[in-house]
Design an enzyme around this catalytic site. Sequence first.
Site, PDB file in Angstrom:
ATOM      1  N   TYR A 142       0.823  -1.213   0.000  1.00  0.00           N
ATOM      2  CA  TYR A 142       0.000   0.000   0.000  1.00  0.00           C
ATOM      3  C   TYR A 142       0.857   1.263   0.000  1.00  0.00           C
ATOM      4  O   TYR A 142       0.418   2.309  -0.454  1.00  0.00           O
ATOM      5  CB  TYR A 142      -0.923   0.054   1.229  1.00  0.00           C
ATOM      6  N   LYS A 193       3.529 -15.137   2.975  1.00  0.00           N
ATOM      7  CA  LYS A 193       3.556 -15.903   1.720  1.00  0.00           C
ATOM      8  C   LYS A 193       5.024 -16.144   1.400  1.00  0.00           C
ATOM      9  O   LYS A 193       5.530 -15.774   0.336  1.00  0.00           O
ATOM     10  CB  LYS A 193       2.820 -15.089   0.632  1.00  0.00           C
ATOM     11  N   ASP A 225      -2.827 -18.218   2.077  1.00  0.00           N
ATOM     12  CA  ASP A 225      -3.922 -18.956   1.436  1.00  0.00           C
ATOM     13  C   ASP A 225      -4.469 -20.013   2.396  1.00  0.00           C
ATOM     14  O   ASP A 225      -5.681 -20.202   2.521  1.00  0.00           O
ATOM     15  CB  ASP A 225      -3.488 -19.562   0.098  1.00  0.00           C
ATOM     16  N   ASP A 249      -5.627  -6.887   5.803  1.00  0.00           N
ATOM     17  CA  ASP A 249      -6.836  -6.220   5.300  1.00  0.00           C
ATOM     18  C   ASP A 249      -7.872  -7.280   4.922  1.00  0.00           C
ATOM     19  O   ASP A 249      -9.048  -7.219   5.313  1.00  0.00           O
ATOM     20  CB  ASP A 249      -6.426  -5.386   4.070  1.00  0.00           C
ATOM     21  N   ASP A 253     -11.337  -8.812   7.388  1.00  0.00           N
ATOM     22  CA  ASP A 253     -12.724  -8.778   6.905  1.00  0.00           C
ATOM     23  C   ASP A 253     -13.334 -10.177   6.914  1.00  0.00           C
ATOM     24  O   ASP A 253     -14.499 -10.362   7.275  1.00  0.00           O
ATOM     25  CB  ASP A 253     -12.794  -8.206   5.479  1.00  0.00           C
TER      26      ASP A 253
END
Length: 358
Positions: A142, A193, A225, A249, A253
């Site tokens: 970001y 990852k 994942d 992020d 959620d």
Amino acid sequence: MQYTIAVVKGDGIGPEIVSEAMLVLERIGEKFGHSFTWQEVLAGGCSIDAYGVPLTQETIDVCKAADSVLLGAVGGPKWDEVPSDHRPERALLGLRAELGLFANLRPAMMYSQLAAACPIKPEIIGDGFDLVICRELTGDVYFGKHYRSQSTRGWGEMGCDDMNYSVYEVERIARRAFEMARVRRGKVTSVDKANVLETSRVWRETVTRIGTEYPDVALDHMYVDNAAMQLVRNPGQFDVIVTGNLFGDILSDEASMITGSIGMLPSASLNESGRGMYEPIHGSAPDIAGRGIANPIATVLSCAMMLRYSFGLTAEADAIEAAVAATLAAGFRTGDIAAPGEATVGTHAMGEEIRARI
Ligand code: NAD
């Protein structure tokens, strides 16, 4: 003790839910002998209306000087056409940057009284779950360079976003996660990852090294994942999940959705001194604003996080959380958490019921 709290009620349901939460803190003050001084300031759409900008220097100064910041929510359709660098949500980014908030804590837990709202089958949920996602907030893709270039494979224009993490940034979020696990159930799961990304290899090495400073906390690593899958397969296995900005992020959620009730979930964003901004995870809910029916519990529980993480007031935080659980156990529901046909109470009545149980 005396605490000064900057209050940013914001837009939509923000003023309704924050007012209830302030009354809950007043009740805590009466019971435990603290006093709260409120400094109300504008941010978001209401600030655009009043001053033409979503965040003023006055709001920044008041929030920086306060012991803590309590925020409702910002935004709404009224400001949808505003240019993107002036949108209400810019106020949140500005406050996060000005306050140096680098750790976003989002608990996701299931109240047994609301088990019916949980979209996961009871046999998977078992005894329920109670986890916190500790998301790094100031680094990652970001905040890397965003630019256009030409594909080296001859495929024309391409978009590029630089992903990077410094060892320092990983160290400080890792410490925050281990400290939190110490006062919870003593387990950290670091999500990355590392099979693909160099940033994740730096992340994993660093978290592992910091973990040696906390021999009393168990550490495991999980690829993102797999973590996304495990959250719906067996959420009860997690205590504290620490992860980067992008993965956090998405996973936060996902974690909030498995609780089944967005109006219940609090959050905290902390800086290096442990001060922070506390807010519900939901938005300004313009569809129900002004009707006195919004659920104030996420904001009330955000206040409990403030007492626990910024002020070290554990008994007071416990009192709020126990009062919320008791209110739910007594059958009080706002519309968002009521089963079909179940009686509901409004925002203020829910606040009163919680206060009566403190
Ligand atoms: P939202 O979270 O505001 O609402 C989603 C749904 O959940 C709506 O049906 C709403 O009525 C319901 N809901 C949310 N909070 C509730 C509560 N406390 N009690 C009962 N029901 C509740 O998300 P949205 O509709 O996508 O966004 C609305 C506005 O909020 C947008 O302008 C968005 O940009 C903004 N927003 C702000 C924040 C923030 O301030 N941190 C976060 C998310 C969205």
